[in-house]
Scaffold this motif. Sequence first.
Motif, PDB file in Angstrom:
ATOM      1  N   MET A 128       0.873  -1.188   0.000  1.00  0.00           N
ATOM      2  CA  MET A 128       0.000   0.000   0.000  1.00  0.00           C
ATOM      3  C   MET A 128       0.902   1.228   0.000  1.00  0.00           C
ATOM      4  O   MET A 128       1.384   1.642   1.047  1.00  0.00           O
ATOM      5  CB  MET A 128      -0.866  -0.007   1.269  1.00  0.00           C
ATOM      6  CG  MET A 128      -1.574  -1.331   1.540  1.00  0.00           C
ATOM      7  SD  MET A 128      -2.665  -1.239   2.968  1.00  0.00           S
ATOM      8  CE  MET A 128      -1.521  -1.394   4.337  1.00  0.00           C
ATOM      9  N   ASP A 129       1.136   1.792  -1.167  1.00  0.00           N
ATOM     10  CA  ASP A 129       2.119   2.877  -1.250  1.00  0.00           C
ATOM     11  C   ASP A 129       1.496   4.135  -1.851  1.00  0.00           C
ATOM     12  O   ASP A 129       0.567   4.049  -2.657  1.00  0.00           O
ATOM     13  CB  ASP A 129       3.318   2.400  -2.091  1.00  0.00           C
ATOM     14  CG  ASP A 129       4.566   3.230  -1.837  1.00  0.00           C
ATOM     15  OD1 ASP A 129       4.563   4.077  -0.920  1.00  0.00           O
ATOM     16  OD2 ASP A 129       5.557   3.028  -2.577  1.00  0.00           O
ATOM     17  N   GLY A 130       2.022   5.282  -1.451  1.00  0.00           N
ATOM     18  CA  GLY A 130       1.607   6.556  -2.051  1.00  0.00           C
ATOM     19  C   GLY A 130       0.806   7.460  -1.126  1.00  0.00           C
ATOM     20  O   GLY A 130       0.318   8.509  -1.559  1.00  0.00           O
ATOM     21  N   ALA A 164       1.984  -2.789   5.849  1.00  0.00           N
ATOM     22  CA  ALA A 164       1.599  -1.559   6.534  1.00  0.00           C
ATOM     23  C   ALA A 164       2.797  -0.781   7.082  1.00  0.00           C
ATOM     24  O   ALA A 164       2.736   0.447   7.230  1.00  0.00           O
ATOM     25  CB  ALA A 164       0.647  -1.878   7.685  1.00  0.00           C
ATOM     26  N   ASN A 185      10.950   1.435   7.570  1.00  0.00           N
ATOM     27  CA  ASN A 185      10.137   2.629   7.812  1.00  0.00           C
ATOM     28  C   ASN A 185      10.455   3.321   9.143  1.00  0.00           C
ATOM     29  O   ASN A 185      10.010   4.447   9.378  1.00  0.00           O
ATOM     30  CB  ASN A 185       8.640   2.312   7.717  1.00  0.00           C
ATOM     31  CG  ASN A 185       8.145   2.072   6.307  1.00  0.00           C
ATOM     32  OD1 ASN A 185       7.230   1.286   6.062  1.00  0.00           O
ATOM     33  ND2 ASN A 185       8.741   2.751   5.320  1.00  0.00           N
ATOM     34  N   HIS A 234      -1.958   8.827   5.475  1.00  0.00           N
ATOM     35  CA  HIS A 234      -2.065   7.517   6.137  1.00  0.00           C
ATOM     36  C   HIS A 234      -3.488   7.279   6.647  1.00  0.00           C
ATOM     37  O   HIS A 234      -4.015   6.182   6.575  1.00  0.00           O
ATOM     38  CB  HIS A 234      -1.063   7.406   7.288  1.00  0.00           C
ATOM     39  CG  HIS A 234       0.363   7.486   6.833  1.00  0.00           C
ATOM     40  ND1 HIS A 234       0.832   6.785   5.748  1.00  0.00           N
ATOM     41  CD2 HIS A 234       1.427   8.196   7.302  1.00  0.00           C
ATOM     42  CE1 HIS A 234       2.122   7.053   5.575  1.00  0.00           C
ATOM     43  NE2 HIS A 234       2.506   7.912   6.501  1.00  0.00           N
TER      44      HIS A 234
HETATM   45  C1  IPE Z   1       2.772   3.967   2.184  1.00  0.00           C
HETATM   46  O1  IPE Z   1       2.762   5.304   1.814  1.00  0.00           O
HETATM   47  C2  IPE Z   1       2.570   3.777   3.662  1.00  0.00           C
HETATM   48  C3  IPE Z   1       3.785   3.377   4.385  1.00  0.00           C
HETATM   49  C4  IPE Z   1       4.937   3.090   3.858  1.00  0.00           C
HETATM   50  C5  IPE Z   1       3.675   3.313   5.826  1.00  0.00           C
HETATM   51  P1  IPE Z   1       4.044   6.207   1.902  1.00  0.00           P
HETATM   52  O2  IPE Z   1       4.063   6.870   3.220  1.00  0.00           O
HETATM   53  O3  IPE Z   1       5.277   5.437   1.572  1.00  0.00           O
HETATM   54  O4  IPE Z   1       3.742   7.263   0.762  1.00  0.00           O
HETATM   55  P2  IPE Z   1       4.771   7.907  -0.253  1.00  0.00           P
HETATM   56  O5  IPE Z   1       5.481   6.780  -0.929  1.00  0.00           O
HETATM   57  O6  IPE Z   1       5.696   8.754   0.544  1.00  0.00           O
HETATM   58  O7  IPE Z   1       3.910   8.684  -1.183  1.00  0.00           O
END
Ligand code: IPE
Length: 256
Positions: free
Chosen positions: A35-37, A79, A84, A53
């Motif tokens: 789940m990205d972006g 998640a 991260n 988020h």
């Molecule tokens: C995905 O979205 C969620 C996690 C990795 C927790 P991102 O937070 O990576 O969103 P972008 O990639 O910066 O847009």
Amino acid sequence: MLEHLARKWSRKEKPTEAFELDVTGQIPKHVAVIMDGNGRWAKMRSLPRVAGHRAGMKTVKEIVKAADAIGIQYMTMYAFSTENWKRPREEVDFLMKLPQEFLSTELDELVERNVRICMVGSKDELPDHTLEALEKAEERTRDNTGLQLNFALNYGSRKEIVKAVAEIAARIQAGELEPEQLDEQVINRYLYTRDIPDPDLLIRTSGEIRLSNFMLWQLAYTELWFTDVLWPDFTQEHFYQAIAEYQGRARRYGAV
Ligand code: IPE
Ligand code: IPE
Ligand code: MG
């Protein structure tokens, strides 16, 4: 050829209206999702990353419903990765509160849907409140027989493999296991995913074409599907479109 490819891509970005999935076709048993972006979604709206988020959490709810509706048996949602933790403190703190927030509003409905919740990943570094919320949900849904919803939290594939190798080495050293007994099944039993079949389909949103340390062992023969759509914008229609494309794939596993 190029024209054909271009059509394929635009189809992924924008689902055709009134798109209908052939539910009599092959339905993947296990779908894994990166789940990205979320961050980019928020940035585009001049919102803080955490707003992305929170919006992404709504998508989780929608996609789980869509998966349940067509009889998918396992969903694994990436998640939070072991990498991260490198993010700003406030963002990490927020992400660690999300499982609690998600479960406090969704758990009753998930129980009603007979969903079983499981965590895959390392529990070691998680704050107590995060772990408690997840373990409570695991406990409450343990005997449910419907969709199994796995949250990959503090998950890193290499960490998972290192842990498995260390445990296997310890058992060999203790004389409980012979090196000759080692095979793929044995290794499987030492992974976080020990009771879960390998994913049939992997979806990654937001246009990134990489695995980011997700299920490197388990994805050996998984069908991969990428879309430019950001996770908070990802809809049930996009999801069914991925399933429809999966149905059109020929899985050969090296055979002819
Ligand atoms: C995905 O979205 C969620 C996690 C990795 C927790 P991102 O937070 O990576 O969103 P972008 O990639 O910066 O847009
Ligand atoms: C992968 O996304 C991890 C999750 C979706 C939880 P990232 O946003 O962390 O991946 P990279 O850094 O772009 O590879
Ligand atoms: Mg990202």
